[in-house]
Design a protein around this motif. Structure first.
Motif: not given
Length: 272
Positions: A179-191
């Motif tokens: 059983k795959v129990d993962t969570k992905s979070t994508t963050t956008t960084h501004e320069s």
């Protein structure tokens, strides 16, 4: 105190004949205004009396005059400061990755100057143009969690392992479930990037370049801050004042007029 009680007793007496709450409120406020005016006059009379006296051969009024002037200037500056529009902008420090901040101000004549506080003597500028290189964006994805496995690998025979023709272990095999129990979070960084404000001096028409370091939101704030600036009609007298200031600056450089005379005329032309 006796007069105040007398006023209140008089008001209570006539309140029985007042049918409107608005009328009663008006009379009460009128009473308080009279009391305030009398108290203010009494205090001012005492202050004037004190200022007329001498201490150690020196007049008290003359001694506190500088304090009165400073207080009056502070009150006036605070009032004028509230009329001005202000925008705090980040700038890069020399030889450092850290940011510092400056305050860009716009007065009631739509002239700009840079100062952390209200300043009538600061050099004033007209807005010329604004340039900004835009922001760059990067995305970062972080995955957290685990893979959970349930079941058994298989069975082995008691005593010895029986090998088949290919050498594989012969025996019963169990079933495993994952059983795959993962969570992905994508963050956008501004320069952010460098921007430049170009301001034209109202005295000698020279251009001042103000370098700032902005992200997209800050650049949008700058654009709103400088929007709808039109010097053709709203500051028509200001343009003629600019010409006069240029001529006065020439006279100052030629020592024909003094710095005090130049400053006084400058404030007069700019309505300060």
């Amino acid at each position: 105190m006796a007069q105040i009680l007398a006023h209140f007793l008089s008001l209570l007496t006539i309140s029985a004949t007042i049918k409107s709450k608005t009328e009663l409120r008006g009379r009460i406020m009128g009473l308080f205004d009279k009391m305030k005016d009398k108290a203010t006059k009494a205090v001012m009379d005492q202050v004037d009396n004190l200022k007329s006296k001498d201490v150690g051969g020196k007049n008290i009024g003359a001694m506190i005059k500088p304090l009165e002037t400073a207080a009056a200037n502070a009150i006036n500056n605070h009032s004028e400061d509230k009329k001005e529009q202000k925008l705090t902008l980040p700038v890069k420090k020399s030889f450092s990755k850290q940011l510092d901040f400056i305050t860009l101000r716009r007065d009631t004549n739509y002239y700009f100057y840079i100062s952390n506080k209200y300043d009538t003597d600061a050099p004033k500028f007209k807005f010329e143009r604004f340039e900004w290189n835009g922001s760059s964006f990067t995305q970062e994805t972080i995955t957290k969690g685990e893979i959970k496995t349930k079941g058994r690998m298989g069975q082995s025979l008691v005593g010895a392992a029986l090998l088949g023709p290919t050498g594989a272990v012969i025996g019963g095999s169990g079933k495993r479930k994952s059983k795959v129990d993962t969570k992905s979070t994508t963050t956008t960084h501004e320069s952010g990037s460098e921007g430049k404000l170009y301001l034209r001096s109202i005295v000698d028409e020279s251009i001042k370049e103000v370098k700032v370091f902005l992200n997209a939101a800050q650049a949008a704030n700058v654009e709103r801050f400088i929007a709808n600036i039109d010097y053709t009609e709203a500051t028509q007298t200001g343009e003629s004042a600019t010409d006069q200031l240029i001529e006065l600056k020439k006279l100052l450089d030629m020592d024909i007029i003094t710095q005090e005379e130049f400053d006084a005329k400058k404030k007069e032309l700019l309505g300060l």
